[in-house]
Design an enzyme around this catalytic site. Structure first.
Site, PDB file in Angstrom:
ATOM      1  N   HIS A 282      68.484 -14.270  -8.022  1.00  0.00           N
ATOM      2  CA  HIS A 282      67.984 -15.564  -7.548  1.00  0.00           C
ATOM      3  C   HIS A 282      68.500 -16.694  -8.425  1.00  0.00           C
ATOM      4  O   HIS A 282      68.601 -16.568  -9.642  1.00  0.00           O
ATOM      5  CB  HIS A 282      66.459 -15.570  -7.431  1.00  0.00           C
ATOM      6  CG  HIS A 282      65.696 -15.343  -8.694  1.00  0.00           C
ATOM      7  ND1 HIS A 282      65.357 -16.369  -9.561  1.00  0.00           N
ATOM      8  CD2 HIS A 282      65.165 -14.221  -9.232  1.00  0.00           C
ATOM      9  CE1 HIS A 282      64.648 -15.879 -10.565  1.00  0.00           C
ATOM     10  NE2 HIS A 282      64.523 -14.580 -10.402  1.00  0.00           N
ATOM     11  N   ASP A 294      66.457 -14.578 -16.314  1.00  0.00           N
ATOM     12  CA  ASP A 294      65.687 -14.644 -15.072  1.00  0.00           C
ATOM     13  C   ASP A 294      66.039 -15.924 -14.314  1.00  0.00           C
ATOM     14  O   ASP A 294      65.274 -16.870 -14.332  1.00  0.00           O
ATOM     15  CB  ASP A 294      64.192 -14.589 -15.415  1.00  0.00           C
ATOM     16  CG  ASP A 294      63.297 -14.462 -14.194  1.00  0.00           C
ATOM     17  OD1 ASP A 294      63.798 -14.018 -13.148  1.00  0.00           O
ATOM     18  OD2 ASP A 294      62.106 -14.796 -14.297  1.00  0.00           O
ATOM     19  N   GLU A 328      63.015 -17.728  -5.506  1.00  0.00           N
ATOM     20  CA  GLU A 328      62.336 -16.440  -5.622  1.00  0.00           C
ATOM     21  C   GLU A 328      61.030 -16.591  -6.381  1.00  0.00           C
ATOM     22  O   GLU A 328      60.020 -15.964  -6.054  1.00  0.00           O
ATOM     23  CB  GLU A 328      63.250 -15.445  -6.343  1.00  0.00           C
ATOM     24  CG  GLU A 328      62.675 -14.040  -6.475  1.00  0.00           C
ATOM     25  CD  GLU A 328      61.862 -13.836  -7.751  1.00  0.00           C
ATOM     26  OE1 GLU A 328      61.167 -12.815  -7.862  1.00  0.00           O
ATOM     27  OE2 GLU A 328      61.908 -14.721  -8.646  1.00  0.00           O
ATOM     28  N   GLU A 329      61.041 -17.449  -7.402  1.00  0.00           N
ATOM     29  CA  GLU A 329      59.935 -17.497  -8.347  1.00  0.00           C
ATOM     30  C   GLU A 329      58.602 -17.871  -7.716  1.00  0.00           C
ATOM     31  O   GLU A 329      57.549 -17.377  -8.123  1.00  0.00           O
ATOM     32  CB  GLU A 329      60.252 -18.472  -9.486  1.00  0.00           C
ATOM     33  CG  GLU A 329      61.406 -18.045 -10.383  1.00  0.00           C
ATOM     34  CD  GLU A 329      61.081 -16.825 -11.229  1.00  0.00           C
ATOM     35  OE1 GLU A 329      59.998 -16.238 -11.068  1.00  0.00           O
ATOM     36  OE2 GLU A 329      61.933 -16.451 -12.057  1.00  0.00           O
ATOM     37  N   ASP A 356      67.216  -8.332 -10.987  1.00  0.00           N
ATOM     38  CA  ASP A 356      66.220  -9.337 -11.353  1.00  0.00           C
ATOM     39  C   ASP A 356      65.231  -8.780 -12.374  1.00  0.00           C
ATOM     40  O   ASP A 356      64.024  -8.908 -12.237  1.00  0.00           O
ATOM     41  CB  ASP A 356      65.473  -9.850 -10.111  1.00  0.00           C
ATOM     42  CG  ASP A 356      64.518 -10.990 -10.434  1.00  0.00           C
ATOM     43  OD1 ASP A 356      64.717 -11.644 -11.468  1.00  0.00           O
ATOM     44  OD2 ASP A 356      63.567 -11.216  -9.664  1.00  0.00           O
ATOM     45  N   HIS A 428      59.751 -16.009 -18.180  1.00  0.00           N
ATOM     46  CA  HIS A 428      59.004 -17.221 -17.805  1.00  0.00           C
ATOM     47  C   HIS A 428      58.594 -18.083 -18.992  1.00  0.00           C
ATOM     48  O   HIS A 428      57.613 -18.822 -18.915  1.00  0.00           O
ATOM     49  CB  HIS A 428      57.764 -16.866 -16.982  1.00  0.00           C
ATOM     50  CG  HIS A 428      58.067 -16.237 -15.656  1.00  0.00           C
ATOM     51  ND1 HIS A 428      57.073 -15.866 -14.771  1.00  0.00           N
ATOM     52  CD2 HIS A 428      59.236 -15.921 -15.051  1.00  0.00           C
ATOM     53  CE1 HIS A 428      57.626 -15.338 -13.685  1.00  0.00           C
ATOM     54  NE2 HIS A 428      58.944 -15.352 -13.842  1.00  0.00           N
TER      55      HIS A 428
END
Length: 477
Positions: A282, A294, A328-329, A356, A428
């Site tokens: 993504h 990520d 995507e997140e 991912d 994140h």
């Protein structure tokens, strides 16, 4: 006579399919030889690193719907074209635009001190000036679920569930459940706001953000994640047995809709160009870091694999598609849109896998394919063995993250499992930066994807993709 090791992949395919019946999918010997060569070439190719370094340096964080989201999209389109893909295009994806401006939290009483905090995606903001309220703490999602509403009403709910590091990352199920479902549950019981121990495995003052969701009919309440050290501190204060008051101020929220796009690139197949192996990652990321693990590296791995395949004297029989998925997140928006757009011709997506879970070494392969293709997966796995990849034929594979949506409508899925031991230390957070990527491990990922993509594209027969083919997936077959 061929050496036994040369014959082994074919023998495995025959053994697996002989008891099944039907025409087995198999991979020709010549393709296996070429794949072994690709594997070694990929271990010395830096395309994935260059792509990941470029995206994180020249664009940086890519919060869905932000200015950098659009900038990243144009950067990737240009890069795909420069890398020589025959076809590059976009497909629109529309989703809610969530904006983060600032966040602040502090313990007001009994021991005044600041707290390191990040708002969760899709959280509403607090009223101007923030809110102050007593805190009620729980050690798990189930404890909150069992709590009487009278205990929660009007308070800030804190859930302190802990994750621990594992190679397969399975504790993320604990953290993500609290993050995605906790605020809605707390709101349904009358809470004024929600805090959680970050869904991560580190011990630092860097909180982990991530999306949350609110059930229909439940009023969204402000929600944020505490850094693990600050969660420890809050728990120590709560154990003193005195009322604990927190002030929380979040300036964030959804501001209408935004239309982004999936970016797709294709190497055209030499014999069956309308059928394809699909891989990617993504394009969006959360905003504290630069989105290296990520998921810039995920797109980079797919690009690197396609690059070494493109260098072959002849294209494989089927096409190779690389997709940089949008948003995507915040809810797999790009994957779901891709699945909806391609559901009718899902048979053309013969097999797919998405990266991912960072960029550390791939250690396991699993798959969900038709029984007659199980032998072909065993052949792929045999070529991957020198890379330290094991094959678990008993476990399913949905293709990963965004591609799970395509699997849900019938795409055969191949899951290439990365070592997640370190991943949730940085996931994140502001620590999702390029220095977390080991170039050697990144190249191992590229080698695995190059082998899988090439052999799937060269297979004689299919892997079972068809509308609704894996609706009851849950087993290895």
């Amino acid at each position: 006579m061929k050496p036994f090791l040369t014959l082994l992949p074919a023998l495995l395919a025959t053994a697996v399919t002989s008891a099944i019946g039907g025409t087995p999918t198999r991979i020709p010997d010549a393709a296996l030889t070429t794949a072994a060569q690709l594997r070694e070439q990929a271990l010395h190719d830096n395309t994935a690193w260059n792509f990941t370094e470029g995206l994180t340096t020249e664009v940086g964080a890519r919060l869905a719907g932000s200015a950098n989201d659009a900038k990243a999209r144009e950067w990737v389109i240009a890069k795909f074209k420069a890398l020589g893909f025959e076809k590059v295009w976009t497909e629109p994806v529309t989703y809610p635009k969530w904006v983060r401006r600032s966040e602040h939290a502090e313990i007001v009483a009994p021991f005044a001190q600041p707290l390191a905090v990040l708002a969760l995606g899709h959280s509403p903001g607090t009223p101007a000036g923030g809110i102050s309220s007593d805190v009620v703490g729980f050690d798990s999602f189930d404890a909150l679920k069992a709590a009487d509403s009278a205990m929660v009403r009007g308070k800030i709910v804190y859930v302190g569930a802990r994750m621990h590091a594992h190679r397969d990352g399975h504790d993320y199920g604990i953290g993500s459940t609290v993050r995605t479902q906790g605020p809605s549950l707390a709101s349904s019981k009358g809470a004024s706001a929600f805090l959680l121990r970050s869904a991560g495995t580190d011990s630092s003052r860097l909180p982990h953000t991530g999306v949350t969701r609110y059930e229909d009919g439940v009023a969204p309440i402000p929600a944020a994640a505490l850094a693990s050290t600050d969660a420890d501190q809050l728990e120590r204060v709560l154990k003193r047995g005195q009322p604990v008051t927190i002030k929380l101020a979040l300036d964030c929220g959804i501001e209408g809709e935004y239309t982004g796009a999936n970016v797709i690139a294709e190497l055209r197949g030499s014999k069956k160009p309308n059928e394809y192996f699909v891989m990617g990652g993504h394009l969006d990321s959360w905003d504290p870091g630069t989105g290296a693990i990520d998921d810039a590296s995920g797109v980079g791995i797919a690009v690197g694999a396609a690059h070494v395949i493109a260098a072959l004297p002849q294209r494989p029989a089927r096409s190779i598609r690389v997709v940089a998925f949008a948003n995507e997140e915040a809810g797999l928006y790009g994957g779901k849109e891709f699945a909806a757009s391609h559901a009718k011709d899902i048979k053309s997506a013969v097999l797919g896998s998405e990266s991912d879970a960072g960029a550390d070494r791939i250690w396991k392969i699993t798959a969900s394919v038709k029984p007659e293709a199980r032998g072909a997966v065993a052949q792929i796995a045999e070529v991957l063995k020198p890379l330290g990849v094991e094959y678990d034929a008993s476990a399913p594979g949905n293709g990963g993250s965004d591609l799970s949506a395509l699997h849900a409508v019938g795409m055969a899925g191949l899951s290439l499992h990365q070592d997640a031991t370190r991943y949730f230390d940085w996931h994140h957070t502001a620590n999702d930066t390029l220095d977390k990527i080991d170039p050697e491990q990144l190249r191992q990922n590229v080698a695995v994807y190059a082998v899988a993509a090439y052999l799937a594209a060269q297979a004689e027969g299919d892997f079972g993709s068809a509308p609704g083919a894996f609706a009851n997936d849950g087993r290895g077959d």
